[in-house]
Design an enzyme around this catalytic site. Sequence first.
Site, PDB file in Angstrom:
ATOM      1  N   LEU A 105       0.868  -1.183   0.000  1.00  0.00           N
ATOM      2  CA  LEU A 105       0.000   0.000   0.000  1.00  0.00           C
ATOM      3  C   LEU A 105       0.901   1.228   0.000  1.00  0.00           C
ATOM      4  O   LEU A 105       2.024   1.182   0.528  1.00  0.00           O
ATOM      5  CB  LEU A 105      -0.872   0.025   1.263  1.00  0.00           C
ATOM      6  CG  LEU A 105      -1.979  -1.029   1.374  1.00  0.00           C
ATOM      7  CD1 LEU A 105      -2.630  -0.970   2.756  1.00  0.00           C
ATOM      8  CD2 LEU A 105      -3.034  -0.842   0.293  1.00  0.00           C
ATOM      9  N   ASP A 106       0.386   2.339  -0.524  1.00  0.00           N
ATOM     10  CA  ASP A 106       1.147   3.592  -0.490  1.00  0.00           C
ATOM     11  C   ASP A 106       1.364   4.034   0.964  1.00  0.00           C
ATOM     12  O   ASP A 106       0.594   3.652   1.854  1.00  0.00           O
ATOM     13  CB  ASP A 106       0.383   4.711  -1.216  1.00  0.00           C
ATOM     14  CG  ASP A 106       0.231   4.432  -2.702  1.00  0.00           C
ATOM     15  OD1 ASP A 106       0.991   3.595  -3.223  1.00  0.00           O
ATOM     16  OD2 ASP A 106      -0.652   5.056  -3.323  1.00  0.00           O
ATOM     17  N   LEU A 107       2.354   4.901   1.137  1.00  0.00           N
ATOM     18  CA  LEU A 107       2.683   5.406   2.477  1.00  0.00           C
ATOM     19  C   LEU A 107       1.460   6.037   3.152  1.00  0.00           C
ATOM     20  O   LEU A 107       1.210   5.846   4.340  1.00  0.00           O
ATOM     21  CB  LEU A 107       3.814   6.440   2.341  1.00  0.00           C
ATOM     22  CG  LEU A 107       4.420   6.994   3.610  1.00  0.00           C
ATOM     23  CD1 LEU A 107       5.143   5.905   4.388  1.00  0.00           C
ATOM     24  CD2 LEU A 107       5.373   8.143   3.302  1.00  0.00           C
ATOM     25  N   HIS A 188      -0.322   3.337  -7.819  1.00  0.00           N
ATOM     26  CA  HIS A 188      -1.243   4.412  -7.396  1.00  0.00           C
ATOM     27  C   HIS A 188      -2.599   4.329  -8.116  1.00  0.00           C
ATOM     28  O   HIS A 188      -3.184   5.360  -8.484  1.00  0.00           O
ATOM     29  CB  HIS A 188      -0.652   5.790  -7.688  1.00  0.00           C
ATOM     30  CG  HIS A 188       0.579   6.131  -6.876  1.00  0.00           C
ATOM     31  ND1 HIS A 188       0.795   5.688  -5.598  1.00  0.00           N
ATOM     32  CD2 HIS A 188       1.650   6.900  -7.191  1.00  0.00           C
ATOM     33  CE1 HIS A 188       1.949   6.165  -5.157  1.00  0.00           C
ATOM     34  NE2 HIS A 188       2.493   6.891  -6.096  1.00  0.00           N
ATOM     35  N   LYS A 191      -5.801   6.389  -6.891  1.00  0.00           N
ATOM     36  CA  LYS A 191      -5.585   7.846  -6.966  1.00  0.00           C
ATOM     37  C   LYS A 191      -5.591   8.308  -8.426  1.00  0.00           C
ATOM     38  O   LYS A 191      -6.127   9.369  -8.752  1.00  0.00           O
ATOM     39  CB  LYS A 191      -4.268   8.213  -6.305  1.00  0.00           C
ATOM     40  CG  LYS A 191      -4.325   8.023  -4.798  1.00  0.00           C
ATOM     41  CD  LYS A 191      -2.968   8.221  -4.169  1.00  0.00           C
ATOM     42  CE  LYS A 191      -2.993   7.711  -2.755  1.00  0.00           C
ATOM     43  NZ  LYS A 191      -1.730   7.151  -2.331  1.00  0.00           N
TER      44      LYS A 191
END
Length: 251
Positions: A105-107, A188, A191
């Site tokens: 997962l992204d930060l 991503h 997003k």
Amino acid sequence: MQCKRGRLDRLLAKHFQLPRKQVRLLLLTHQVSVDGTIVTDMDFQVDEFMHVACQGQKISGDCPRYYMLNKPVGVVSATIDDEHQTVLELLPAALRDGLHIVGRLDLNTSGMILLTNDSRWSEALMTPNAHVAKRYQVTLKHPVTVEYQRAFQAGMYFNFEDITTLPAQLIIHSGHQVEVILREGKYHQIKRMFGHFRNQVLALHRSQIGALVLDPALAPSQWRALTPQEVAGARVSLTGDDHQIASKFDG
Ligand code: URA
């Protein structure tokens, strides 16, 4: 992550730093066992969970381990990082050895992360052809419209990779609160899909991977081991609807 499978003779040669001739002798003189059975075959294949012993001494054989973790925002989906705390560091040091992350997962994304030392299990879950569904809760800056739903279902063109995304489900709870179900994991992706409408994702949280739902008892940063039933059933998809969508891809 590649499955750690290989020849028994290579494992023995590496472990004892022996030439193949001597490894052959060990096997032919019945000194090597795999999962309690004597093996004499040089070509015998072993994986990381098989218990290999020589003259009664254990050489290899991990126990497979599986964990789910509620990743907080600000913790990085990596095993080592110079700048941020890693998801692996949320587990006690004694449990970390040999674990890898299943589905990053992204930060600034929170939610379900799986960790295991069983690369065959993680490959089965994450291989692109499996189309295992992942469910995300999304908070948006601007309200969404049904136009978004059509675009998500149709697939969206990503110029950089020159690909069109697989059909994704968008469930609208309110103007700013939606759920997205993806069956792939491009960089991503969520997003970028909302970015197509110039809408900013304010918060993103993963609540489900395949049949595994993030345990609501796990506060951010908490983890628990998966049950044997969860391990066995993880690849099953989300709902009846999902099976129809998945079979469309598979066919
Ligand atoms: N999509 C994103 O944009 N980020 C994630 O972390 C997961 C899916």
